[in-house]
Design a protein around this motif. Sequence first.
Motif, mmCIF file in Angstrom:
data_model
loop_
_atom_site.group_PDB
_atom_site.id
_atom_site.type_symbol
_atom_site.label_atom_id
_atom_site.label_comp_id
_atom_site.label_asym_id
_atom_site.label_seq_id
_atom_site.Cartn_x
_atom_site.Cartn_y
_atom_site.Cartn_z
ATOM 1 N N PHE A 114 0.851 -1.174 0.000
ATOM 2 C CA PHE A 114 0.000 0.000 0.000
ATOM 3 C C PHE A 114 0.892 1.231 0.000
ATOM 4 N N MET A 115 0.301 2.368 -0.339
ATOM 5 C CA MET A 115 1.055 3.616 -0.344
ATOM 6 C C MET A 115 0.495 4.519 0.757
ATOM 7 N N VAL A 116 1.384 5.157 1.499
ATOM 8 C CA VAL A 116 0.979 6.093 2.542
ATOM 9 C C VAL A 116 0.566 7.391 1.862
ATOM 10 N N THR A 117 -0.693 7.807 2.063
ATOM 11 C CA THR A 117 -1.164 9.048 1.452
ATOM 12 C C THR A 117 -1.187 10.204 2.440
ATOM 13 N N ARG A 118 -1.311 9.881 3.727
ATOM 14 C CA ARG A 118 -1.356 10.937 4.722
ATOM 15 C C ARG A 118 -0.921 10.378 6.070
ATOM 16 N N VAL A 119 -0.114 11.145 6.812
ATOM 17 C CA VAL A 119 0.344 10.745 8.140
ATOM 18 C C VAL A 119 -0.366 11.611 9.167
ATOM 19 N N LEU A 120 -1.063 10.978 10.078
ATOM 20 C CA LEU A 120 -1.787 11.675 11.130
ATOM 21 C C LEU A 120 -0.980 11.637 12.424
ATOM 22 N N PRO A 121 -1.286 12.519 13.365
ATOM 23 C CA PRO A 121 -0.599 12.432 14.653
ATOM 24 C C PRO A 121 -0.967 11.141 15.375
ATOM 25 N N ASN A 122 -0.191 10.802 16.365
ATOM 26 C CA ASN A 122 -0.390 9.581 17.160
ATOM 27 C C ASN A 122 -0.241 8.320 16.327
ATOM 28 N N ASP A 123 0.645 8.349 15.348
ATOM 29 C CA ASP A 123 1.016 7.166 14.556
ATOM 30 C C ASP A 123 -0.159 6.530 13.815
ATOM 31 N N ALA A 124 -1.031 7.317 13.250
ATOM 32 C CA ALA A 124 -2.096 6.803 12.401
ATOM 33 C C ALA A 124 -1.774 7.185 10.957
ATOM 34 N N LEU A 125 -2.116 6.308 10.021
ATOM 35 C CA LEU A 125 -1.784 6.520 8.611
ATOM 36 C C LEU A 125 -3.029 6.324 7.747
ATOM 37 N N TYR A 126 -3.068 7.064 6.644
ATOM 38 C CA TYR A 126 -4.048 6.806 5.585
ATOM 39 C C TYR A 126 -3.321 6.033 4.504
ATOM 40 N N LEU A 127 -3.876 4.886 4.119
ATOM 41 C CA LEU A 127 -3.260 4.047 3.094
ATOM 42 C C LEU A 127 -4.165 3.970 1.876
ATOM 43 N N THR A 128 -3.521 3.839 0.717
ATOM 44 C CA THR A 128 -4.233 3.653 -0.536
ATOM 45 C C THR A 128 -3.549 2.518 -1.281
ATOM 46 N N ASP A 129 -4.336 1.788 -2.056
ATOM 47 C CA ASP A 129 -3.777 0.745 -2.906
ATOM 48 C C ASP A 129 -2.825 1.395 -3.907
ATOM 49 N N ILE A 130 -1.831 0.651 -4.378
ATOM 50 C CA ILE A 130 -0.840 1.213 -5.300
ATOM 51 C C ILE A 130 -1.499 1.710 -6.577
ATOM 52 N N LYS A 131 -2.495 0.984 -7.048
ATOM 53 C CA LYS A 131 -3.158 1.367 -8.284
ATOM 54 C C LYS A 131 -4.187 2.465 -8.062
ATOM 55 N N GLY A 132 -4.438 2.817 -6.810
ATOM 56 C CA GLY A 132 -5.396 3.866 -6.501
ATOM 57 C C GLY A 132 -6.830 3.378 -6.520
ATOM 58 N N LYS A 133 -7.046 2.090 -6.637
ATOM 59 C CA LYS A 133 -8.405 1.550 -6.704
ATOM 60 C C LYS A 133 -9.085 1.604 -5.333
#
Length: 166
Positions: A131-150
């Motif tokens: 997966f690709m990290v799209t956004r890093v939130l405080p307190n070690d939370a991440l937004y992930l997206t599939d590589i193809k963006g699907k």
Amino acid sequence: MVQRSRQWHEKLPFALLGYRTSVGATPYLLVYGAEAVIPAKVEITSLRIIAEAKIDDDEWVKTRLEQLSLIDEKRLVVVCHGQMYQKRKARAYNKKVHPRKFEVGQLVLKRILPHQAEAKGKFAPNWQGPFMVTRVLPNDALYLTDIKGKCVDMTINCDAIKRYYV
């Protein structure tokens, strides 16, 4: 009584009934003829211990006042020991922890937890992705997206993520 040792469970309700309905008689008293004294009662003397030891009232009052004057000091010692213990544990933990920093655009793998639908048994893979990290939130939370963006964005904790090296 019990003829065989394998039948003790059948007689247990009767023993419990006798124990729970007897007034002032414990099994220890019935067997040994005296009440059991726990070590805390020996150190912190109770009326029964005083009566058995035949201590004078003046001596008992004097020792009780000495014990009361030392209580605050004992509390402080216990608090200090607790704080030192917590510091030692934190130091030992922090020595082994390697903080991980994730940045936008990094490739990561997501852990498949046992309660998820993707978990298919003992021999199934433990990680899924990349997966690709799209956004890093405080307190070690991440937004992930599939590589193809699907796949739509999903929020996940940093503990269930590891870096993916191509």
